[in-house]
Design a protein around this motif. Structure first.
Motif, short mmCIF file in Angstrom:
data_model
loop_
_atom_site.label_atom_id
_atom_site.label_comp_id
_atom_site.label_asym_id
_atom_site.label_seq_id
_atom_site.Cartn_x
_atom_site.Cartn_y
_atom_site.Cartn_z
N TYR A 192 -39.66 16.89 30.87
CA TYR A 192 -40.39 15.69 31.28
C TYR A 192 -40.21 15.41 32.78
O TYR A 192 -41.13 14.90 33.43
N THR A 193 -39.05 15.76 33.30
CA THR A 193 -38.82 15.59 34.74
C THR A 193 -39.74 16.48 35.55
O THR A 193 -40.33 16.06 36.55
N ASP A 197 -42.76 12.82 34.44
CA ASP A 197 -42.60 11.65 33.56
C ASP A 197 -41.12 11.25 33.53
O ASP A 197 -40.40 11.54 32.58
N PHE A 198 -40.65 10.56 34.58
CA PHE A 198 -39.23 10.25 34.72
C PHE A 198 -38.78 9.21 33.70
O PHE A 198 -37.63 9.23 33.25
N THR A 199 -39.65 8.29 33.34
CA THR A 199 -39.29 7.28 32.34
C THR A 199 -39.02 7.93 30.99
O THR A 199 -38.03 7.61 30.32
N LYS A 200 -39.87 8.85 30.59
CA LYS A 200 -39.68 9.58 29.33
C LYS A 200 -38.42 10.43 29.38
O LYS A 200 -37.69 10.53 28.39
N THR A 202 -35.61 9.88 31.11
CA THR A 202 -34.40 9.06 30.97
C THR A 202 -34.29 8.45 29.58
O THR A 202 -33.18 8.21 29.10
N THR A 203 -35.41 8.24 28.92
CA THR A 203 -35.38 7.66 27.58
C THR A 203 -34.91 8.67 26.54
O THR A 203 -34.11 8.33 25.65
#
Length: 261
Positions: A192-193, A197-200, A202-203
């Protein structure tokens, strides 16, 4: 007639088996204790006390995750101190401390004892097997490049140990690494990084499992490198001892005969 009893050596500096080469050599007790402090069991693996090391590593992962120690540390590192305190499970936490301290103490004490044993074993100069062959494996003493061990461990923890034929440790480290990667979702987070998609990322990542990764990663590199260096020293030492026992006395006798003749 006086019979002379030939005494067998009490200690050997090495043993070559199909699962790997186990040897005694001088170690720094503080370095071993430090590795035990990072993860209980690492210090014992460096001392070739495999069973104790494997059990302690497994114990660390079970108790740590149940007590939420790593999760509490993540909250503390990010300034969320109330959440850090609430995350801890005291029922499991109180089981953690005694064994953690014991692992550090026992690895330090054992290192001191094994250093003394190594010095005594060196004086006895007992012979040991340098070649072992069985139905499933072959192991033998030879010289290998330490930095190749580092590179393989860098690419995948456990491969450096496999390169120097530490079979049991290699597959144990590899299994632990796969378990941590799976539980931490680190590969998904990397995916994802890379997609932005950084939010995804870290989630999906599980921080309590991610904290295990640096320790096991750098331990695999350190263990592979140091054991490659020590195996090379053992090879040189055995080769020198063999040449002295096989040829030195014969040459000396030949020279004496020539001098007398």
């Amino acid at each position: 007639m006086i019979q002379v009893e030939i005494k067998k050596p009490r200690r050997r500096v090495a043993d070559v088996s199909i699962l790997g080469t186990t040897q005694l050599h001088l170690r720094n007790p503080y370095v071993i204790a430090w590795w035990s402090a990072t993860v209980p069991g690492f210090g014992h693996l460096l001392l070739s006390k495999y069973l104790r090391g494997y059990v302690l590593i497994l114990w660390e992962m079970i108790i740590n995750t149940q007590a939420k120690i790593n999760l509490s540390m993540v909250y503390a590192f990010t300034g969320r101190f109330e959440m850090s305190k609430d995350a801890l499970d005291l029922r499991w936490m109180l089981l953690y401390a005694p064994v953690y301290i014991f692992a550090i103490y026992d690895s330090y004490r054992t290192t001191v004892d094994l250093n003394k044993t190594y010095i005594l074993a060196e004086r006895e100069k007992a012979e040991y097997t340098t070649f072992k062959i069985g139905p499933l494996e072959i192991n033998y003493l030879d010289k290998r490049t330490p930095w190749v061990s580092v590179i393989w461990s860098f690419l995948m923890p456990g491969m450096g140990q496999l390169y120097i034929h530490r079979i049991a440790t290699a597959f144990y480290v590899l299994s632990v690494w796969i378990l941590i990667c799976y539980q931490s979702h680190v590969l998904e987070a990397i995916h994802y990084t890379l997609m932005g998609d950084f939010t995804k990322a870290t989630t999906v990542a599980k921080a309590e499992w991610l904290l295990f990764m640096p320790s096991i990663y750098f331990f695999a590199i350190y263990d592979a490198y140091t054991n490659t260096v020590e195996n090379n020293k053992l090879f040189d030492k055995e080769q020198a001892q063999f040449l002295k026992s096989r040829y030195q006395m014969q040459n000396a006798k030949k020279m004496l005969k020539e001098m007398r003749g």
